[in-house]
Design an enzyme around this catalytic site. Structure first.
Site, short mmCIF file in Angstrom:
data_model
loop_
_atom_site.label_atom_id
_atom_site.label_comp_id
_atom_site.label_asym_id
_atom_site.label_seq_id
_atom_site.Cartn_x
_atom_site.Cartn_y
_atom_site.Cartn_z
N LYS A 19 0.82 -1.21 0.00
CA LYS A 19 0.00 0.00 0.00
C LYS A 19 0.86 1.27 0.00
CE LYS A 19 -3.84 -2.36 2.31
NZ LYS A 19 -4.77 -2.37 3.46
N ARG A 110 2.33 -6.46 9.08
CA ARG A 110 1.50 -5.27 9.29
C ARG A 110 1.94 -4.50 10.54
NH1 ARG A 110 -4.30 -7.81 7.32
NH2 ARG A 110 -4.34 -6.83 5.26
N ASN A 120 -2.21 0.02 7.07
CA ASN A 120 -1.59 -1.20 7.59
C ASN A 120 -0.66 -1.88 6.60
OD1 ASN A 120 -3.44 -2.24 5.81
ND2 ASN A 120 -4.69 -3.27 7.34
N HIS A 123 -1.96 -5.77 1.76
CA HIS A 123 -3.25 -6.42 1.51
C HIS A 123 -3.00 -7.86 1.11
CE1 HIS A 123 -7.24 -7.24 -0.23
NE2 HIS A 123 -6.58 -7.79 -1.23
#
Length: 208
Positions: A19, A110, A120, A123
């Site tokens: 992310k 995470r 976090n 994914h």
């Protein structure tokens, strides 16, 4: 055939996203992925629009964090990865850990790279079905084939593999080569009953 010769390994694919908040650690994360036995089949950098994020996270529609989630995921570049290994979905989920980050949580990716429940870092697909949909979303040209059933696998091995392999293993035991894996691979190539046949030279000339 002894089932022990063919351990049941379920090779799967799953989608991983690095992310926006963790993209600066992408090389380090990819190294961890490889060290955990995954193969990286596909990789691309994506910059999703809010609309694309809404489609990707459609199952979260209606939840309180949905607007924040789509805004965050479209705030910067993301790296999409198709990972493969045995039990890829469950294994990747266990490595990245739960979506919610807590101080008492066991060490996972995470907690290492994420800063909050929203940011976090990573994914992972929730199931094989979700992985198929998500991989297709990120890599539209990907063809995801269904896994054969146990019966289909046994039928294929019995029809095309069993007899030739047993012959090869018998010859392997007789010859006792120094490098049995290479010897068996070479023997199977030479004795593949489905391989191309070399025509007799006289027959070829006659056919002309």
């Amino acid at each position: 055939m002894d089932p022990a010769l063919f351990p049941r390994i379920r090779v799967e694919r799953t989608l991983a996203l690095i992310k926006p908040d963790a993209i600066h650690k992408s090389e380090e994360i990819e190294d961890i992925i490889l060290r955990n036995g995954f193969s990286i089949l596909q990789k691309r950098n994506v910059q999703m629009t809010p609309e694309q994020c809404s489609d990707f996270y459609a199952e979260h529609y209606g939840k309180l964090n949905f607007p924040s989630l789509t805004a965050y995921m479209s705030s910067g570049p993301t790296i999409a990865l198709t990972l493969a290994r045995d039990n890829a979905v469950a294994h990747w989920k266990s490595i990245i850990g739960p979506a919610k980050i807590t101080k008492t949580q066991i060490e996972c990716l995470r907690t290492k790279y994420g800063t909050s429940d929203l940011q976090n870092a990573l994914h992972g697909s929730e199931s094989f079905q979700a992985a198929a949909r998500e991989i297709k979303f990120m890599f539209p040209n990907t063809l995801i084939e269904a896994f054969p059933t146990k019966e289909e696998t046994e039928e294929y091995l019995g029809r095309y593999v069993k007899e030739t392999l047993l012959q090869g293993l018998t010859e392997l035991c007789k010859n006792k080569p120094l490098n049995p894996c290479v010897w068996l691979a070479d023997w199977l190539i030479k004795n593949n009953p489905n391989g191309p046949q070399i025509c007799n030279e006289a027959f070829v000339q006659e056919a002309k």
